[in-house]
Motif scaffolding. Sequence first.
Motif, mmCIF file in Angstrom:
data_model
loop_
_atom_site.group_PDB
_atom_site.id
_atom_site.type_symbol
_atom_site.label_atom_id
_atom_site.label_comp_id
_atom_site.label_asym_id
_atom_site.label_seq_id
_atom_site.Cartn_x
_atom_site.Cartn_y
_atom_site.Cartn_z
ATOM 1 N N ILE A 141 43.855 42.803 45.883
ATOM 2 C CA ILE A 141 44.371 41.509 46.308
ATOM 3 C C ILE A 141 43.208 40.703 46.865
ATOM 4 C CG2 ILE A 141 45.907 40.332 47.895
ATOM 5 C CD1 ILE A 141 47.804 42.686 47.643
ATOM 6 N N THR A 170 56.003 44.045 44.602
ATOM 7 C CA THR A 170 55.751 42.839 43.839
ATOM 8 C C THR A 170 57.092 42.246 43.442
ATOM 9 O OG1 THR A 170 53.708 43.806 42.990
ATOM 10 C CG2 THR A 170 54.590 41.910 41.818
ATOM 11 N N ILE A 182 45.813 38.341 42.526
ATOM 12 C CA ILE A 182 45.561 39.754 42.258
ATOM 13 C C ILE A 182 44.601 39.896 41.082
ATOM 14 C CG2 ILE A 182 46.621 41.935 41.581
ATOM 15 C CD1 ILE A 182 49.189 40.904 42.875
ATOM 16 N N ALA A 206 49.959 36.011 46.466
ATOM 17 C CA ALA A 206 48.674 36.705 46.419
ATOM 18 C C ALA A 206 47.998 36.494 45.068
ATOM 19 C CB ALA A 206 48.864 38.193 46.662
ATOM 20 N N ASP A 249 54.878 46.010 50.420
ATOM 21 C CA ASP A 249 53.923 45.821 49.325
ATOM 22 C C ASP A 249 54.591 45.834 47.948
ATOM 23 O OD1 ASP A 249 51.292 45.236 48.579
ATOM 24 O OD2 ASP A 249 50.897 47.315 48.048
ATOM 25 N N THR A 262 45.631 35.827 50.028
ATOM 26 C CA THR A 262 47.064 35.711 50.264
ATOM 27 C C THR A 262 47.343 34.418 51.017
ATOM 28 O OG1 THR A 262 46.965 36.914 52.344
ATOM 29 C CG2 THR A 262 47.436 38.200 50.369
#
Length: 68
Positions: free
Chosen positions: A14, A63, A36, A34, A61, A17
Amino acid sequence: MVVFCFLVDQKRKIKRTKPVAGSCSRCRRGASVAEIITKTRFCYVPIYWRSSKAIVCTFCDATLKTYP
């Protein structure tokens, strides 16, 4: 002589953010947008990287949604 090398790994990092309004649908905690970077390696040689944006939970965490 034949040598096969099937060691492939994928690392997700990551980069940045930013908080977003709303909450996680799984744990009801805060979420963030975020950036990525995903790197795929074959025998420790990076062969593919991809950058994308996703909404991720800051607590578990998970997605929640991915954007190309």
